[in-house]
Design an enzyme around this catalytic site. Structure first.
Site, PDB file in Angstrom:
ATOM      1  N   GLY A  92       2.089  -5.396   7.819  1.00 45.76           N
ATOM      2  CA  GLY A  92       0.886  -6.392   6.984  1.00 45.76           C
ATOM      3  C   GLY A  92      -0.293  -6.706   7.951  1.00 45.76           C
ATOM      4  O   GLY A  92      -0.467  -6.040   8.873  1.00 45.76           O
ATOM      5  N   SER A  93      -0.706  -7.890   7.669  1.00 46.42           N
ATOM      6  CA  SER A  93      -1.936  -8.108   8.238  1.00 46.42           C
ATOM      7  C   SER A  93      -1.534  -8.853   9.752  1.00 46.42           C
ATOM      8  O   SER A  93      -0.635  -9.304  10.024  1.00 46.42           O
ATOM      9  CB  SER A  93      -2.833  -9.201   7.618  1.00 46.42           C
ATOM     10  OG  SER A  93      -2.225 -10.571   7.425  1.00 46.42           O
ATOM     11  N   PRO A 153      10.082  -7.084  -0.282  1.00 41.52           N
ATOM     12  CA  PRO A 153       8.703  -6.155  -0.392  1.00 41.52           C
ATOM     13  C   PRO A 153       7.660  -6.992  -0.806  1.00 41.52           C
ATOM     14  O   PRO A 153       8.044  -8.088  -1.577  1.00 41.52           O
ATOM     15  CB  PRO A 153       9.467  -5.417  -1.574  1.00 41.52           C
ATOM     16  CG  PRO A 153      10.462  -5.943  -2.260  1.00 41.52           C
ATOM     17  CD  PRO A 153      11.107  -6.979  -1.331  1.00 41.52           C
ATOM     18  N   CYS A 197      -3.618   1.005   7.017  1.00 33.94           N
ATOM     19  CA  CYS A 197      -4.299   0.458   8.028  1.00 33.94           C
ATOM     20  C   CYS A 197      -4.630   1.344   9.139  1.00 33.94           C
ATOM     21  O   CYS A 197      -5.158   0.646  10.029  1.00 33.94           O
ATOM     22  CB  CYS A 197      -2.772   0.031   8.772  1.00 33.94           C
ATOM     23  SG  CYS A 197      -1.869  -1.216   7.955  1.00 33.94           S
ATOM     24  N   ASN A 205       0.882  -1.311  -0.019  1.00 29.57           N
ATOM     25  CA  ASN A 205       0.044  -0.094   0.027  1.00 29.57           C
ATOM     26  C   ASN A 205       0.533   1.283  -0.113  1.00 29.57           C
ATOM     27  O   ASN A 205       0.353   2.331  -0.581  1.00 29.57           O
ATOM     28  CB  ASN A 205      -1.061   0.084   1.123  1.00 29.57           C
ATOM     29  CG  ASN A 205      -0.564  -0.057   2.726  1.00 29.57           C
ATOM     30  OD1 ASN A 205       0.951  -0.267   2.583  1.00 29.57           O
ATOM     31  ND2 ASN A 205      -1.148   0.069   3.552  1.00 29.57           N
ATOM     32  N   GLU A 211       3.657  -4.028  12.696  1.00 28.89           N
ATOM     33  CA  GLU A 211       2.937  -3.004  12.231  1.00 28.89           C
ATOM     34  C   GLU A 211       1.708  -3.680  11.501  1.00 28.89           C
ATOM     35  O   GLU A 211       1.780  -4.073  10.591  1.00 28.89           O
ATOM     36  CB  GLU A 211       3.382  -1.837  11.476  1.00 28.89           C
ATOM     37  CG  GLU A 211       2.768  -0.547  11.711  1.00 28.89           C
ATOM     38  CD  GLU A 211       1.718  -0.360  10.637  1.00 28.89           C
ATOM     39  OE1 GLU A 211       0.477  -0.535  10.718  1.00 28.89           O
ATOM     40  OE2 GLU A 211       2.129   0.199   9.523  1.00 28.89           O
ATOM     41  N   LEU A 212       0.495  -4.082  12.412  1.00 26.70           N
ATOM     42  CA  LEU A 212      -0.378  -4.793  11.926  1.00 26.70           C
ATOM     43  C   LEU A 212      -1.773  -4.056  11.473  1.00 26.70           C
ATOM     44  O   LEU A 212      -1.707  -2.905  11.423  1.00 26.70           O
ATOM     45  CB  LEU A 212      -0.591  -6.000  12.960  1.00 26.70           C
ATOM     46  CG  LEU A 212       0.821  -6.833  13.296  1.00 26.70           C
ATOM     47  CD1 LEU A 212       0.599  -7.936  14.258  1.00 26.70           C
ATOM     48  CD2 LEU A 212       1.486  -7.240  12.005  1.00 26.70           C
TER      49      LEU A 212
HETATM   50  C1  SIN Z   1      -0.164   1.762   6.513  1.00 25.00           C
HETATM   51  O1  SIN Z   1      -1.076   1.765   6.262  1.00 25.00           O
HETATM   52  O2  SIN Z   1       0.378   0.836   7.171  1.00 25.00           O
HETATM   53  C2  SIN Z   1       0.631   3.075   7.039  1.00 25.00           C
HETATM   54  C3  SIN Z   1      -0.037   4.269   6.776  1.00 25.00           C
HETATM   55  C4  SIN Z   1       0.785   5.268   7.042  1.00 25.00           C
HETATM   56  O3  SIN Z   1       2.282   5.562   7.083  1.00 25.00           O
HETATM   57  O4  SIN Z   1       0.227   6.690   7.020  1.00 25.00           O
END
Ligand code: SIN
Length: 475
Positions: free
Chosen positions: A228-229, A175, A284, A151, A250-251
């Site tokens: 990711g998820s 990646p 996320c 994303n 970072e989920l």
């Molecule tokens: C993400 O969607 O994992 C990150 C979004 C962001 O850095 O603002």
């Protein structure tokens, strides 16, 4: 095509090719952009070993030298801003204006950690007797491996690799197979900027479980970082347990966006447009459950519907495009299934029912959403606004917190007492108050509960790549 378009893994400062290939597709046209090689197990081990050799050299460098290299990388990224943004729109689909913004955002992590490299301070600890001197200082954790999502093909890479390098760590990156081209371009530019050979390796593969297993179970890799998820994060955490690795995760999220009746409604709706529709809803931290106090419900829906009706969906290269395609057809299918489930259980679609081709999804608004619907519990990852009415502050806090996730939350209020009360009560790692866009390289990004472990950005993001060593001297 672009001078930054490559099609092989990047290991030890060189491109590494294999006989097996896969296609990187343009989500707007579903056409192949390029065939890239799928790294074999030998390549994965080679990347880990060369990262280890690079780490031996890197840990002897000083912070000022690493800072200077990072500044050169930052300059090169900014000099290539247009090319990188075009590459991003091509492989990821987001509107070019957002891609240009992401290059700025991603580069800002490099600049911030070039500055922070010089600030990994230690402590002098008051001793408990006159015969000892106690200190502690920070050292790089070692070889880092990471998996990044599709994303944000640039920002999610730089916010891991830049602090790792600033700390003196080398990196092996896998990646997303959907967006490997920006990662390769970044590694190439890092090499040009003076990264040691093997300090930043990029592995291309469609088979993330295979590559991830080798990286997570390696004894050489000392730290693993993933965005990711939650489901995949749990699996990777289990694998990392076998070697007791440091991890940052970072989920997933399920962000509440609360509008109280005393809010400035125009500002709230503008904030919601940003928090919901950035990257077509594929973030996320996207507003997922929109709670609106019942007395202002009609006004908010009315204002929102007018703004949503102006959004243009199309190819990210289109001049007026606000929302590009979703990343692949299955993502659109998932969004449509969530919407169908919600409607079958009583949600009302306010906006027109516009059906678009391929992976393009028209934005839509649902009212009457409730916890019986799947859309209430899952990250939509698409341009759907789910609205839930509430009456009391205590009620909405209970609803907002009653999920396994705790990444970002937002609320709009002009009552200072309520602002303190609600921001303290929300069980989330990040809270936006009267603001829908909170991501910032200088601030700690991360979640609580099943949204993850650790923080990225801010001074905290550097500590994720450092070990603290306590030294006790007897005089
Ligand atoms: C993400 O969607 O994992 C990150 C979004 C962001 O850095 O603002």
């Amino acid at each position: 095509m672009s001078h930054l378009l490559f099609n092989d893994s990047f290991i030890n400062g060189e491109f590494y090719s294999t006989d097996k290939n896969f296609s990187v597709d343009d989500p707007a046209t579903q056409q192949s952009i390029i065939m890239v090689s799928d790294v074999d197990d030998i390549g994965v081990h080679k990347a880990i070993n060369t990262a280890h050799d690079a780490f031996i050299k890197l840990k002897l460098t000083n912070a000022t030298t690493r800072s200077n290299v990072l500044m050169r990388w930052y300059d090169l990224v900014m000099q290539n801003k247009q090319t990188l943004a075009e590459l991003m729109t091509k492989e990821q689909g987001k509107p070019l204006k957002e891609a240009l913004g992401e290059v700025d955002y991603g580069a800002a992590f490099i600049k911030w950690y070039a500055e922070q490299a010089k600030r990994s301070y230690g402590d002098v600890i008051p001793a408990t007797d006159n015969n000892h001197r106690l200190t502690s200082f920070k050292q790089p954790v070692g070889v880092v491996a990471g998996i990044t999502p599709w994303n944000f093909p640039i920002a999610m890479v730089t916010r891991k690799v830049a602090p790792a390098y600033a700390a003196g760590c080398s990196f092996v990156l896998k990646p997303s197979e959907h967006t490997p081209l920006c990662a390769l371009a970044l590694a190439y530019l890092a090499d040009q900027a003076g990264f040691e050979k093997g300090a930043f390796n990029v592995l291309l593969s469609e088979d993330a479980p295979r590559v991830g297993k080798i990286l997570t179970e390696s004894n050489i890799v000392r730290k693993f970082t993933f965005t990711g998820s939650t489901g995949v994060g749990k699996q990777l955490l289990t694998q990392c347990a076998s070697t007791v690795k440091r991890t940052s995760m970072e989920l997933g999220g399920n962000a509440p966006f609360i509008i109280f009746d005393n809010a400035d409604l125009d500002e709230a709706v503008t904030g919601l447009m940003g928090a919901k529709f950035r990257n077509g809803g594929q973030t996320c931290v996207a507003a997922n459950r929109i709670f609106v106090q019942r007395s202002i419900l009609d006004q908010v829906v009315d204002k929102l519907a007018k703004k949503v009706a102006t959004l243009k969906v199309g190819n990210g290269f289109g001049e007026n495009t606000d929302i590009g395609p979703l990343i692949y057809p299955k993502a659109k299918q998932k969004v449509q299934e969530l919407v169908a489930d919600a409607k079958a259980k009583g949600a009302i679609q306010i906006s027109d029912d516009v059906q678009l081709v391929d992976s393009f999804q028209a934005p839509l608004i649902l009212t009457g959403v409730n916890p019986k619907m799947d859309i209430y519990h899952q990250e939509v990852f698409g341009p759907v606004v789910s609205i839930i009415a509430f009456d009391e502050e205590a009620e909405v806090l209970a609803l907002a917190n009653d999920v396994p996730y705790g990444l970002a939350a937002y609320f709009y209020s002009q009552n200072i007492k309520q602002i303190y009360r609600v921001s303290e009560a929300l069980e989330y790692g990040m809270v936006g108050i009267n603001e829908g866009l909170i991501s910032n390289p200088v601030a700690p990004f991360g979640g609580v509960k099943q949204s993850g472990l650790g923080r990225e950005g801010g001074y905290q993001g550097l500590d994720e790549y450092l070990e603290e060593k306590y030294v006790c001297i007897k005089l």
